[in-house]
Design an enzyme around this catalytic site. Structure first.
Site, PDB file in Angstrom:
ATOM      1  N   PHE A 242      45.992 -17.218  -3.617  1.00  0.00           N
ATOM      2  CA  PHE A 242      45.354 -16.282  -3.444  1.00  0.00           C
ATOM      3  C   PHE A 242      43.638 -17.794  -3.950  1.00  0.00           C
ATOM      4  CE2 PHE A 242      41.355 -13.852  -4.652  1.00  0.00           C
ATOM      5  CZ  PHE A 242      40.994 -13.072  -3.825  1.00  0.00           C
ATOM      6  N   ASP A 351      43.045 -24.307  -8.135  1.00  0.00           N
ATOM      7  CA  ASP A 351      42.905 -23.753  -8.469  1.00  0.00           C
ATOM      8  C   ASP A 351      42.296 -23.011  -9.727  1.00  0.00           C
ATOM      9  OD1 ASP A 351      41.245 -21.625  -8.371  1.00  0.00           O
ATOM     10  OD2 ASP A 351      41.904 -21.296  -6.542  1.00  0.00           O
ATOM     11  N   LYS A 382      35.475 -17.598 -12.695  1.00  0.00           N
ATOM     12  CA  LYS A 382      36.263 -16.016 -13.954  1.00  0.00           C
ATOM     13  C   LYS A 382      36.024 -15.723 -15.428  1.00  0.00           C
ATOM     14  CE  LYS A 382      39.510 -14.349 -10.964  1.00  0.00           C
ATOM     15  NZ  LYS A 382      39.551 -12.065 -11.225  1.00  0.00           N
ATOM     16  N   THR A 406      20.745 -24.430  -3.067  1.00  0.00           N
ATOM     17  CA  THR A 406      19.719 -24.096  -3.375  1.00  0.00           C
ATOM     18  C   THR A 406      19.904 -24.220  -4.891  1.00  0.00           C
ATOM     19  OG1 THR A 406      18.475 -22.773  -1.992  1.00  0.00           O
ATOM     20  CG2 THR A 406      17.324 -23.088  -3.728  1.00  0.00           C
TER      21      THR A 406
END
Lengths: 527, 527
Positions: A242, A351, A382, A406
């Protein structure tokens, strides 16, 4: 007024900073008691309604349903009343929370240090004047980052790109990897001339600095989303991984159909995660064989893709596949992955969105691999509250504005991360979590012997509190999680039939005892 | 301590809320004077260093260069000292800011109402206890949204999905559109049974609720990123559009090669924006013809894609193409787009990330189109500070967890949006911006006659302060922006050679006069 704040005597920010500095340099305790921070933290779950969610929670859920999907609601929470490891819901139910907002609360609900930070001018100004960070960073940005996020930068990845969320972090790293891969193919010079006056003057307006003639065709084709400018490069991930839910990250995600169905995806390859047997050390040789087969498949895929003209530019991997079922592998596996990616010039993205920030008993889960060559990118979000990726020398985009947006992250969240990192260091929470995790794992091993029909494939030994097991079936898992909620414990599932523990770093002995007692009660009733 | 706060006497939040409520219901003034909010806002730019950036800004930029790309820095800012329309940099230079963090500051630097909000318990708790919003929303969420974001929901789109940034917002809407398109193809029933106990109980663990046999092949194929589960649907955008920089949104973006080069992209179609002549009303018939040709091309492309088996599920469009050069079209054009998308069952996404929240003289730029059938999705971010998309009935995902992620936006930013929306209503800032924009446009028309070599294609009539023009060349544009900075005005470019004005909603007469005076000075020097 906030009752939590009033009841907790708090030292000044400066005094606490001094104490923290002392504790960090000298001997941080390896055990943490949350009562030292929250004098009014519940010692037990306390349910005041017949069912959870109770009537007030259900009513509020229906109000939300007018504008937003409520079908995923567990409870409507009262964050003002939540404290430490305990989530309080809108009905006043006090529940031990070992899921922690899907592994996203690091140092407890209403941590007084964080609340004190929130009330500072520094925080208010950062919150209410969010900059376009790439163009108008604040005069405090460098110091905030050096004291916070950079102080825990993984070895070998001293650069930082901040973003807004975990999916963004993974996609940002992936973009950087694609650009670096093409830069290498073109023989670009790499990073230079960061601070020239000319570069700075021209930087404000979006000029097309890529107008070199040799790049003409690449530039015109990319405007049509076509090769070679939009290259045929691919990114590789593992099945059951994931990595997020935006279009690039969702193409890497392979955990569940419900995440992916109906969304167009890139034709990117995935390799099966090695089929491991738990406990890992009891099946060391079989697991090593499974890992070796996977590594071989990874290498074959890299070669096969190259033959097709679709080079693998990057491989992304979770240290422990979390959403996909808490699937582990050994440090040797990751070392071999690093070797094979390096040999074939594939950038390696680790990750750490869910594994990072201490829960595995190391600040970064991949610290434990002790790689000779660190990964090229490490992503986080997280529990760090701030999001982004660390990256290695030479992976910064060759020209300004290539990896840019931005906001480029949120300075307010970087302040929060700085404060949390300080708290984690001051209280030795990584060592604490390693220790409490060992004990918890040991107790769960005992429990798994007494309730062998209920706990299968216990995993997460030596991984802090990052522990999971399989239920007998998806239905049994769902029932277990629901029953635990009925006795006041908030838990989460993952994979097909796993239960994952994701307590905060302030989870201590008391909470561990409550968790084990409640689990045993539910197992008894379910047996 | 924050000097800005100390110098401004502030009423209590409740008192101000009452005043606001009164002003909203009765007669909000159509002119706003920023001096009524910031007594110490500069009346003129004030530069204290010989060049901008000055030495302190350059030094801090170099510190940042250790970990992050500084080549896009304009100045390093001192947000504690910035106020109202004036950005103060690290050297103490006070500059009129009509770029406003790339159109992202709505109601001024250090707006006292926002700073007061930031110091409340409500804000501190929201900031430091960020939930997994889809599973554990707060007991204040419904009220915050109803008072804030929903109170300005565009007509016809009463549902809301909150996200973290503009790119995420566009990708979220796009995912919803793809899912709704496939749901229609399958004949799914649409949304029902939001609040059943069963749905709630099963929602906590990620179960595969899509296990209907008829979907087996779709589910297994999507796990391989392959059709039909990962469908061959496409999304259509316009050339020179900008919709973000993540993998899906970047595939829609067609503004500049530097944004796209080296990043794999979806093979999605794009149509040229109609070539408009400015002022629009002087070339009404030619423009109408250009728009009609574009509409025809859109329809041809939809049909051609369908023939290829690659249906266009969604079309995304900016009301005014911003980053791509401030390219306008008429309300008739958008009405025709809505007609053609409806006729072919294509969902219409209006990207109001830059145009939304009042700057065009309407709260939403697309309000002015007066569509008979509203768009299906309206996305927002930037000046709203909160991000996400509004959506029409029937476009909520058919099952829970399909459009879902850990944070699903940030309640703290929703509080900020609520407060800003209140301020905008209380002070009539949309009407104010429409009025000040008209005067500014009129003055710029005069200026364009006196400096006809410097201002070409002035555009943005009746669009509030959302005004732009072309310079004679990219070089001239860059020079103009740099020269304006030297006289203390922060501006931004867009497109190949355009200058775009993006002042805040608190931009008033005084600031307009300063801007025009400084522009004239620079034009004189450059002539």
């Amino acid at each position: 007024m906030l009752s939590v704040l009033k009841r907790v005597p708090r030292a000044s920010v400066a005094a606490r900073a001094a104490a923290r500095s002392y504790a960090t340099e000298h001997n941080p305790p390896t055990r943490f008691e949350s009562a030292s921070v929250w004098q009014n933290e519940p010692s037990q779950p306390n349910l005041v309604t017949d069912s959870v969610p109770g009537p007030r929670s259900s009513e509020l859920s229906k109000e939300i349903a007018d504008f937003q999907d409520p079908r995923t609601h567990v409870v409507v929470a009262d964050y003002a009343k939540s404290r430490g490891n305990y989530l309080v819901d809108a009905d006043g139910n006090e529940m031990l929370d070992v899921f922690a907002q899907i592994a996203s609360i690091a140092i407890g609900y209403n941590n007084p240090e964080l609340l004190a930070l929130a009330k500072t001018d520094e925080f208010a100004i950062a919150a209410m004047n969010r900059p376009a960070l790439g163009s108008f960073p604040s005069n405090e940005w460098s110091e905030t980052i050096h004291k916070g996020l950079l102080s825990v930068a993984p070895k070998g990845t001293p650069h930082l790109f901040t973003q807004m969320c975990g999916s963004c972090a993974n996609e940002g790293a992936l973009k950087a990897a694609f650009m670096a891969y093409r830069a290498r193919q073109r023989g670009e010079q790499g990073i230079k001339d960061f601070t020239s006056e000319e570069a700075r003057l021209s930087a404000f307006v979006y000029i097309d600095v890529l107008s070199d003639n040799s790049l003409d065709m690449q530039m015109s084709s990319c405007m049509k989303n076509a090769s070679p400018g939009s290259p045929d490069l691919v990114a590789m991930s593992f099945k059951s991984a994931f990595h997020g839910r935006l279009f690039g990250s969702l193409s890497l995600t392979r955990s569940k159909a419900i995440h992916k169905l109906d969304i167009p995806a890139f034709d990117w390859p995935a390799i099966s995660w090695p089929t491991m047997k738990y406990p890992l050390d009891e099946y060391a040789s079989e697991n090593a064989e499974a890992e070796a087969r996977t590594i071989a498949l990874v290498e074959e895929m890299i070669i096969a893709q190259k033959k097709k003209g679709k080079d693998v530019a990057a491989l992304i991997v979770e240290p422990i596949q979390s959403e996909g079922g808490d699937n582990h592998a050994s440090p040797s596996f990751f070392k071999a992955l690093r070797t094979v990616t390096r040999e074939h010039g594939v950038f390696m993205i680790v990750d750490e969105v869910q594994t990072g920030v201490g829960a595995t008993g190391a600040f970064w889960a991949h610290d434990k691999w002790k790689l000779d060559h660190p990964p090229d990118f490490v992503t986080f979000s997280k529990k760090m509250q701030a999001a982004g990726f660390y990256h290695a020398e030479g992976t910064r985009a060759s020209l300004p504005y290539r990896n840019y947006n931005t906001w480029m992250g949120d300075p307010m969240r970087a302040l929060q991360a700085r404060e949390m990192i300080g708290f984690i260091k001051a209280h030795g929470l990584v060592a604490h979590t390693a220790a409490i995790g060992d004990e918890l794992y040991s107790s769960l091993t005992d429990l798994s012997k007494r309730y062998s029909g209920q706990i299968h494939n216990l995993r997460g030994k030596d991984c802090g509190t990052f522990i999971a097991w399989d239920a007998a079936s998806a239905e049994q898992r769902d029932k277990f999680v629901a029953e635990m909620r009925k006795v006041g414990v908030v838990m989460g599932g993952c994979g097909d039939k796993a239960v994952r523990l994701r307590p905060m770093l302030v989870f201590g002995d008391k909470q561990k005892d409550v968790l084990l007692e409640k689990m045993e009660g539910v197992f008894k009733d379910m047996s």
